[in-house]
Enzyme design. Structure first.
Site, PDB file in Angstrom:
ATOM      1  N   GLY A   1      -7.604  -5.564   2.346  1.00  0.00           N
ATOM      2  CA  GLY A   1      -7.195  -6.282   1.131  1.00  0.00           C
ATOM      3  C   GLY A   1      -8.346  -6.797   0.296  1.00  0.00           C
ATOM      4  N   LEU A   2      -9.363  -5.965   0.117  1.00  0.00           N
ATOM      5  CA  LEU A   2     -10.474  -6.284  -0.787  1.00  0.00           C
ATOM      6  C   LEU A   2     -11.132  -7.631  -0.477  1.00  0.00           C
ATOM      7  CD1 LEU A   2      -9.121  -4.835  -4.174  1.00  0.00           C
ATOM      8  CD2 LEU A   2     -10.397  -3.696  -2.360  1.00  0.00           C
TER       9      LEU A   2
ATOM     10  N   ASN B   1     -11.896   1.000  -8.910  1.00  0.00           N
ATOM     11  CA  ASN B   1     -10.870   1.135  -7.867  1.00  0.00           C
ATOM     12  C   ASN B   1      -9.541   0.660  -8.424  1.00  0.00           C
ATOM     13  OD1 ASN B   1      -9.240   1.155  -5.654  1.00  0.00           O
ATOM     14  ND2 ASN B   1     -10.377  -0.393  -4.501  1.00  0.00           N
TER      15      ASN B   1
ATOM     16  N   CYS C   1      -6.221   0.567  -4.941  1.00  0.00           N
ATOM     17  CA  CYS C   1      -6.167  -0.045  -3.620  1.00  0.00           C
ATOM     18  C   CYS C   1      -4.734  -0.409  -3.263  1.00  0.00           C
ATOM     19  CB  CYS C   1      -7.031  -1.302  -3.556  1.00  0.00           C
ATOM     20  SG  CYS C   1      -7.034  -1.985  -1.890  1.00  0.00           S
TER      21      CYS C   1
ATOM     22  N   GLY D   1     -10.704  11.837   5.055  1.00  0.00           N
ATOM     23  CA  GLY D   1     -10.704  12.514   6.344  1.00  0.00           C
ATOM     24  C   GLY D   1     -11.894  13.391   6.650  1.00  0.00           C
TER      25      GLY D   1
ATOM     26  N   GLY E   1     -15.756   8.214   4.980  1.00  0.00           N
ATOM     27  CA  GLY E   1     -15.271   6.857   5.201  1.00  0.00           C
ATOM     28  C   GLY E   1     -14.990   6.545   6.650  1.00  0.00           C
TER      29      GLY E   1
END
Ligand SMILES: Cc1cc2nc3c(=O)[nH]c(=O)nc-3n(C[C@H](O)[C@H](O)[C@H](O)COP(=O)(O)O)c2cc1C
Length: 316
Positions: free
Chosen positions: A69-70, A127, A130, A252, A273
């Site tokens: 959540g940032l 972004n 999100c 991925g 990531g």
């Protein structure tokens, strides 16, 4: 294996993915962050944020869910500490930004551009996708008009010589129409994809595992979705139905072959990531492996392999 992304030339096409490598210090223990084509920062917002309640990570057999959540220190602390550190390491930095409103995105960017370490910034990633915000209505990238507004504001605040990338979510009916909207609003490139919204139920307690209930799915499970998004959007660019712009593929990637899939589908750069949590050297290793694959296929220029799968498809 240099790559050019809307005027930003990078020595290689491999980056970190936002939010998966803090702001560089942890990763730098495993390899120099300057080895990367670019380091992508955790999304930074205007004010410090503690994120969503814990537990906020859940593993599944097919991918990971997070509802961070940032969380972050806010743009002023980022400019005072993280960005100068990255600049001192010689890193090229793609700064991921977000705001609760379109105007707040503008404020974050304004403070970023004023930072003394600004010269290491090779791009700004907006972004707009999100999924880990309490109000799903805040996912700008689910709506073309909201996405356009954010991109317009960010584009006017970032100097012309620094490209702006819009990061898109695959959780929409038609990602091509969102890509079209943000490119027409002034985005110089696209990053695809952010996580997919998911839920994990604890089968002992029979309740959601994450305190925030929903989370973003990432890891190997989402790679075919990322490849599909990159393919659909670059196919539309090649057909001339939406403006042409560079695409950064993410989702991925664990190996050079995974990265090659995104590149052959049309991505001019890739981000690594979730794989970093299991193997912190993954972004550096993926670069070496990707270089080997490109050479094995007989390509001397990286640009020539970007989107090659579309050309081979046309010849079938
Ligand atoms: C723990 C975690 C935190 C993340 N934080 C952010 C973030 O702050 N900003 C953002 O744009 N994406 C964020 N993402 C999404 C990743 O950048 C990436 O788009 C997504 O995870 C798919 O790539 P992957 O499968 O290689 O992880 C986060 C992902 C994870 C797993």
């Amino acid at each position: 294996m240099s790559t050019t992304l809307a005027g930003a030339t990078l020595p290689n096409p491999v980056m970190t993915a936002s939010g998966c490598a803090a702001n560089g210090k942890e990763l730098h223990r495993f390899f120099p962050v300057s080895d990367l084509g670019a380091f992508v920062t955790k999304t930074v917002m205007r004010d410090p944020r503690s994120g969503r309640p814990t537990p906020r990570m859940a593993e599944t057999s097919s991918g990971m869910l997070n509802s961070i959540g940032l969380q972050g220190p806010g743009i002023d602390a980022f400019c005072a500490q993280d960005l100068p550190w990255l600049a001192a390491q010689g890193a090229r930095v793609l700064v991921s930004v977000a705001g609760n409103t379109a105007e707040e995105f503008g404020e974050v960017v304004q403070r970023l551009v004023a930072s003394p370490a600004w010269s290491c910034v090779v791009g700004v990633e907006a972004n707009i996708s999100c999924p880990n915000v309490a109000n799903r209505g805040l996912v700008f990238a689910c709506d073309p008009a909201s996405s356009e507004r954010v991109v317009q504001i960010v584009r006017t605040r970032v100097p012309d010589d620094v490209p702006v990338f819009a990061k898109l979510t695959p959780d929409v009916t038609d990602i091509v129409s969102i890509a079209d909207a943000v490119l027409r609003a002034g985005a110089d490139g696209l990053t695809m994809i952010n996580t997919l919204l998911g839920i994990v139920i604890d089968t002992d307690l029979l309740r959601p595992q994450l305190a925030g209930v929903t989370g973003g799915l990432s890891g190997p499970a989402v790679r075919p979705v990322a490849v599909r998004a990159v393919w659909q959007v670059t196919a539309a660019m090649r057909a001339g139905t939406i403006p042409t712009a560079p695409v950064i593929g993410v989702g991925g990637v664990r190996t050079g072959a995974d990265a090659l899939e995104l590149v052959a589908a049309g991505a001019s750069a890739v981000q690594v990531g979730t794989a970093t949590f299991n193997d912190p050297s993954a972004p550096r290793r993926v670069l070496t492996e990707l270089e080997e694959h490109v050479a094995r296929h007989g390509f001397t220029r990286f640009a020539d392999i970007v989107g090659v799968a579309h050309e081979r498809m046309a010849r079938l």
